[in-house]
Design an enzyme around this catalytic site. Structure first.
Site, PDB file in Angstrom:
ATOM      1  CB  ALA B  55      -0.888   0.072   1.300  1.00 36.28           C
ATOM      2  CB  THR B  56       1.704   3.603  -2.230  1.00 40.30           C
ATOM      3  OG1 THR B  56       0.055   3.523  -3.165  1.00 40.30           O
ATOM      4  CG2 THR B  56       2.455   2.531  -3.019  1.00 40.30           C
ATOM      5  CB  THR B  57       0.976   8.141  -1.387  1.00 42.45           C
ATOM      6  OG1 THR B  57       2.004   7.514  -2.338  1.00 42.45           O
ATOM      7  CG2 THR B  57       1.674   9.406  -0.879  1.00 42.45           C
ATOM      8  CB  ALA B 235       3.579   2.478  -6.205  1.00 42.97           C
TER       9      ALA B 235
END
Lengths: 239, 283
Positions: B55-57, B235
């Site tokens: 999972a990213t930002t 991503a």
């Protein structure tokens, strides 16, 4: 060597039951009543910190009378039981029935095997989607469980107060009405422990009450305490 | 009597009745340690980061002033990646930790979601047992302890890096905390971002954040920072106008945690896209 005196099992259990009942009877009563949007709990308790009524899980609450250290221990165990179960399965898999069973087994084991029974009486309540789905379990010091409907009174003078509630309570009452009934019922016990006649009940100020509800309209955690001005206003009523 | 014989008889195990900590994590550690993610032996010898979705930002910023009340905004994009594949386009990474705090997660998605569940329960458990809420610093420290417990998995590439923000009821202000994989806790001021797109989001936040933003403006700044992150980081997912999937954005104020509704976010996104479509616009 001294031989212990023979005590018949009947006598042993009776002595323990009398002991536990005496301990429980000394305390102030707790009343639990169903109303149209949930389940209400009330007791006379001037303390703001030492609760007799508390939240166990999303839709489940706990009320107790008797020795504080003993029921506090059971309460914490109940929160741990519910949180662990909800964490390993799902939040919807935590039920009042499961918790009532665990409490019943615990109380029953202590009653028969330990030197002293627990001097407590408990209610485990779960609010459902409709009043018909509400569950009220009353647990005694010896582990016996009763599935109650509508209302429960525990503690000193429970029998007399139950008969008063039976006259006043009916299905579908609103919160203010059941709380006024609850406070009137609690006020029937005078300070010296005798029962006052109908209409002669003591006034209990809002500050001397511990009141909480399981409100079925709330989304996740249904438990809510009522205190201070909000409670006084609710009890006064605008009608 | 042992715990297992207690369980078979249906009564509460002794560990449940033992007076002790108000912490659910401590209780699990004693009674059921295998349920804590950090205690799980993976048997892995190499990094596992490519095998599990990532999972990213996450971005977060404070807003408000004394007159209108203060708070924090936290926002997360909706993408999870696995190597160069998109594992999910609608994962949610921002959650209510309790009534007055929010937690966002970047890193290994499965572990992160489990840690969030554990953290939420930790706060609720404390509240039920003690009858009062933890202080915001107390909550931030509990999260640090949970992240620290995950260090063995982090060393194998399954790291989780959260961002925590909440309303401090004692100080009447919004506060932000960032973490490293060892459980280090750092208070952030004004704004912060974590995850793969955080470099770009932070650049955007620096330019767009101002003292005394109101809640709506702060939400727009957060969404725009995610937009900038998605612009340059593969991503991070941008707003999906075709499927109408918007970032998860939440505000925490004195009134509590509130998730910004989708139609409000749609309007914010439309405005950002319209601004940028103009010829000669800055982006």
């Amino acid at each position: 060597m001294n031989m212990p005196f023979y005590v018949s099992p009947e006598q042993l259990m009776k002595d323990r039951a009398d002991f536990a009942r005496k301990g429980i009877g000394r305390g102030r009563s707790v009343v639990v009543l169903a109303y149209d949007d949930g389940i209400a709990f009330a007791t006379e308790n001037p303390s703001r910190a030492l609760h007799k009524i508390s939240e166990i899980y999303d839709r489940i609450a706990f009320a107790a009378v008797g020795k504080y250290n003993e029921f506090e221990n059971l309460r914490v165990a109940g929160v741990r039981y519910a949180d662990l179960r909800g964490y390993s399965y799902d939040r919807t898999d935590v039920t009042a029935r499961g918790l009532a069973n665990a409490y019943a087994q615990t109380l029953g084991t202590v009653f028969t095997t330990e030197s002293k029974p627990l001097e407590v009486e408990l209610v485990v309540a779960e609010v459902g989607a409709t009043p018909a789905d509400d569950q009220l379990y009353r647990l005694s010091y010896d582990g016996s469980v009763a599935d109650e409907h509508g209302f429960v009174v525990m503690g000193g003078q429970a029998d007399q107060l139950t008969s008063r509630l039976r006259e006043g309570w009916e299905p579908g009452m609103d919160l203010a009405a059941v709380l006024r009934l609850a406070v009137r019922t609690l006020g029937a016990v005078s300070t010296d422990g005798s029962i006052a006649a109908e209409g002669q009940e003591r006034e209990i100020p809002a500050g001397g009450l511990e009141v909480a509800v399981l409100d079925r309209r709330r989304t996740r955690r249904a438990f809510r305490r009522w205190q201070g001005d909000a409670l006084a206003e609710l009890l006064r009523g605008d009608d | 009597m042992t715990a297992s014989s207690a369980e078979s008889s249906g009564r509460l195990p002794d560990a449940f009745l033992r007076p002790g900590s108000s912490s659910f994590v401590d209780f699990l550690g004693e009674h059921a340690p295998a349920l804590l993610p950090g205690n799980r032996p993976t048997g892995l010898t190499g990094p596992a980061s490519d095998m599990a979705p990532h999972a990213t930002t996450i971005v977060a910023l404070t807003f408000g002033d004394d007159e209108h009340g203060r708070g924090v905004v936290m926002a997360g994009d909706r993408r999870a990646t696995m190597g160069n594949l998109i594992a999910s386009r609608e994962i949610e990474k921002v959650f209510d930790a309790d009534d007055h705090s929010a937690v966002g997660i970047a890193g290994s998605a499965g572990i992160a979601l489990e840690l969030v569940r554990l953290f939420q329960l930790e706060l609720e458990h404390y509240e039920k047992i003690e009858g009062s809420q933890l202080s915001l610093d107390g909550k931030a420290n509990r999260l640090a302890a949970i992240i620290r417990g995950n260090l063995p998995l982090a060393m194998q590439g399954l790291a989780v890096v959260p961002l925590f923000g909440g309303f401090d009821l004692d100080r009447s202000t919004g506060r932000l905390f960032s973490y490293d994989v060892t459980g280090g806790r750092y208070e952030e001021h004004d704004h912060h971002s974590v995850g793969s797109g955080s470099v770009f989001a932070r650049g955007s936040l620096k330019k767009r954040w101002r003292q005394g933003l109101d809640a709506d403006a702060a939400v727009a700044v957060a969404v725009e920072a995610l937009y900038d992150a998605a612009d340059d980081d593969s991503a991070t997912g941008g707003p999906d106008t075709v499927r109408r999937i918007w970032p998860v954005v939440a505000t925490v104020t004195a009134d509590g945690y509130r998730r910004v509704p989708d139609d409000a976010l749609a309007a914010v996104v439309e405005q950002i896209v319209a601004d940028r479509r103009q010829e000669g616009s800055r982006a």
